[in-house]
Each structure stands twice: as structure tokens, then as C-alpha cells.
Design a protein around this motif. Structure first.
Motif, PDB file in Angstrom:
ATOM      1  N   GLU A  68      42.669  43.732  44.329  1.00 36.98           N
ATOM      2  CA  GLU A  68      41.265  43.337  44.366  1.00 36.98           C
ATOM      3  C   GLU A  68      40.545  43.623  43.050  1.00 36.98           C
ATOM      4  O   GLU A  68      39.774  42.787  42.566  1.00 36.98           O
ATOM      5  N   ILE A  69      40.792  44.784  42.458  1.00 36.47           N
ATOM      6  CA  ILE A  69      40.113  45.115  41.197  1.00 36.47           C
ATOM      7  C   ILE A  69      40.577  44.174  40.095  1.00 36.47           C
ATOM      8  O   ILE A  69      39.760  43.652  39.328  1.00 36.47           O
ATOM      9  N   ALA A  70      41.878  43.910  40.010  1.00 34.68           N
ATOM     10  CA  ALA A  70      42.392  42.976  38.998  1.00 34.68           C
ATOM     11  C   ALA A  70      41.774  41.596  39.186  1.00 34.68           C
ATOM     12  O   ALA A  70      41.420  40.921  38.211  1.00 34.68           O
ATOM     13  N   ASN A  71      41.618  41.187  40.427  1.00 31.33           N
ATOM     14  CA  ASN A  71      41.028  39.886  40.712  1.00 31.33           C
ATOM     15  C   ASN A  71      39.569  39.831  40.247  1.00 31.33           C
ATOM     16  O   ASN A  71      39.137  38.844  39.655  1.00 31.33           O
ATOM     17  N   TYR A  72      38.789  40.876  40.482  1.00 28.82           N
ATOM     18  CA  TYR A  72      37.398  40.933  40.020  1.00 28.82           C
ATOM     19  C   TYR A  72      37.338  40.912  38.497  1.00 28.82           C
ATOM     20  O   TYR A  72      36.535  40.210  37.906  1.00 28.82           O
ATOM     21  N   LEU A  73      38.200  41.715  37.867  1.00 27.55           N
ATOM     22  CA  LEU A  73      38.182  41.819  36.407  1.00 27.55           C
ATOM     23  C   LEU A  73      38.593  40.512  35.735  1.00 27.55           C
ATOM     24  O   LEU A  73      38.201  40.241  34.603  1.00 27.55           O
ATOM     25  N   ALA A  74      39.361  39.680  36.445  1.00 24.00           N
ATOM     26  CA  ALA A  74      39.832  38.418  35.873  1.00 24.00           C
ATOM     27  C   ALA A  74      38.690  37.439  35.575  1.00 24.00           C
ATOM     28  O   ALA A  74      38.876  36.492  34.820  1.00 24.00           O
ATOM     29  N   SER A  75      37.518  37.693  36.116  1.00 27.94           N
ATOM     30  CA  SER A  75      36.360  36.850  35.791  1.00 27.94           C
ATOM     31  C   SER A  75      35.898  37.070  34.355  1.00 27.94           C
ATOM     32  O   SER A  75      35.228  36.224  33.788  1.00 27.94           O
ATOM     33  N   HIS A  76      36.254  38.224  33.787  1.00 21.92           N
ATOM     34  CA  HIS A  76      35.729  38.610  32.482  1.00 21.92           C
ATOM     35  C   HIS A  76      36.791  38.902  31.435  1.00 21.92           C
ATOM     36  O   HIS A  76      36.484  39.032  30.262  1.00 21.92           O
ATOM     37  N   PHE A  77      38.034  39.042  31.884  1.00 23.57           N
ATOM     38  CA  PHE A  77      39.142  39.402  30.999  1.00 23.57           C
ATOM     39  C   PHE A  77      40.355  38.545  31.318  1.00 23.57           C
ATOM     40  O   PHE A  77      40.488  38.046  32.437  1.00 23.57           O
ATOM     41  N   ASN A  78      41.272  38.438  30.365  1.00 17.13           N
ATOM     42  CA  ASN A  78      42.599  37.894  30.632  1.00 17.13           C
ATOM     43  C   ASN A  78      43.443  39.066  31.124  1.00 17.13           C
ATOM     44  O   ASN A  78      43.863  39.907  30.339  1.00 17.13           O
ATOM     45  N   VAL A  79      43.663  39.147  32.422  1.00 15.26           N
ATOM     46  CA  VAL A  79      44.238  40.329  33.064  1.00 15.26           C
ATOM     47  C   VAL A  79      45.734  40.170  33.298  1.00 15.26           C
ATOM     48  O   VAL A  79      46.197  39.163  33.829  1.00 15.26           O
TER      49      VAL A  79
END
Length: 183
Positions: A68-79
Motif C-alpha cells: 500500500e505504501i509503495a502504491n501511494y508513493l508511486a503517484s510521486h516517484f518512480n518506485v
């Protein structure tokens, strides 16, 4: 670019997630994970070292967990997110997931702008190698977000028991097994 990121997750988003809240492996719920993701973005965005023009900065999330955190961060970063086992609630195309066998990070040196190690270091077999690998893949001027539980806090955060984590490790595990909290 990053300064406005933390404001983009609105109160209505939090309310919507709260309505759809569910427990995952007895740990945090969706709202807590969203709050953690917001906190990470805010801390990273406050770092004056980050000056990204154009493309999203690269981010390595060590310890994917539910994803879930990686999914949220993917809006702002290339994760890119790595973990020793795949416990994601559901796979996502928003970020790249790599299953690993140990602390070795399967990425080139000097390739990542931001590294997140959120409550992972206490679980790895070799903490020194974990930190070495973070340093190896981090670009010069990059940012590391490293969080770990406070060992002197009286409540153990993973199993939510009081004072038992002060016992020797083998006795602590034995007590958890007796209580049915550890397999």
C-alpha cells in the motif's frame, strides 16, 4: 514539485479509506498506511538536497509488505519495491516489485534518489549489510528515510505485547509461541 505533494492527499481521501478500512495481518489499516506514506513524502520533500527537474525521482522501498505504501508513493516517484516475500494485498502496475533472498539489493550502484527502509532493519539478518547496500544504491545527494521501533518503549509494536520484548530473544519468541502470536 515535491513541496506540494503532501497537500495532494486530501481529507476526503482519508475519509474514503477510513470507510473501507480493513486489518492486514493484524497490523495497520489503510488509513495508517496512508498517513505513513504522507509522512514519508513530507519528510523527503523538505530535504533541500532534492532538486528534481522534469522526471519523477527514483525511490526504493525496502520491505514492501502489503504494498500500500509503495502504491501511494508511486503517484510521486518512480518506485521499485523489494521484499523477501510477496505479501502484497494485490499486485500493482504502478510500481516495480522485486522479490529478493537477502539484504543484497539487485540494483546498480548510485541509481536511486530516495531509499525508504520503514521498520525493516530490525528484521534483517545483517543490519550492517543492509545499511551498506542502501549507501551503495543511493545517488550522491540522495535521501534515506530509515525508521525503526523504539526498543525502550514498553509496548512491542509488532505483536502489541507489553514488556515481553525486554526478555532475551529466545525467551521472548517462546512466550509469543505459547500465547499463539508466533508460529
Amino acid at each position: 514539485m515535491l513541496k506540494s505533494i503532501s497537500n495532494e492527499i486530501t481529507t476526503s481521501t482519508i475519509k474514503t479509506l477510513h470507510m473501507n478500512e480493513k486489518k492486514i495481518n493484524g497490523f495497520a489499516d489503510n488509513v495508517n498506511r496512508l498517513n505513513k506514506a504522507q509522512k514519508i513524502v513530507q519528510i523527503v520533500s523538505e530535504q533541500s538536497l532534492l532538486n528534481f527537474d522534469g522526471d519523477k525521482p527514483s525511490l526504493l522501498d525496502i520491505g514492501t509488505g502489503s504494498g500500500e505504501i509503495a502504491n501511494y508513493l508511486a503517484s510521486h516517484f518512480n518506485v521499485t519495491s523489494i521484499d523477501v516475500c510477496d505479501q502484497r494485498c494485490k499486485p500493482s502496475r504502478r510500481y516495480r516489485f522485486i522479490q529478493v533472498n537477502n539484504e543484497k539489493i539487485p540494483l546498480p550502484s548510485d541509481s536511486i534518489d530516495v531509499v525508504i527502509s520503514n521498520h525493516v532493519i530490525e528484521h534483517v539478518g545483517d543490519a550492517v549489510l543492509h545499511l551498506f547496500e542502501i549507501n551503495r544504491v543511493l545517488k550522491k545527494g540522495g535521501v534515506v528515510y530509515l525508521a525503526t521501533p523504539n526498543r525502550v518503549w514498553p509496548r512491542e509494536v509488532h505483536y502489541r505485547v507489553w514488556f515481553m520484548h525486554y526478555l532475551p530473544h529466545s525467551l521472548f519468541r517462546f512466550c509469543l509461541k505459547v500465547l499463539g502470536l508466533y508460529k
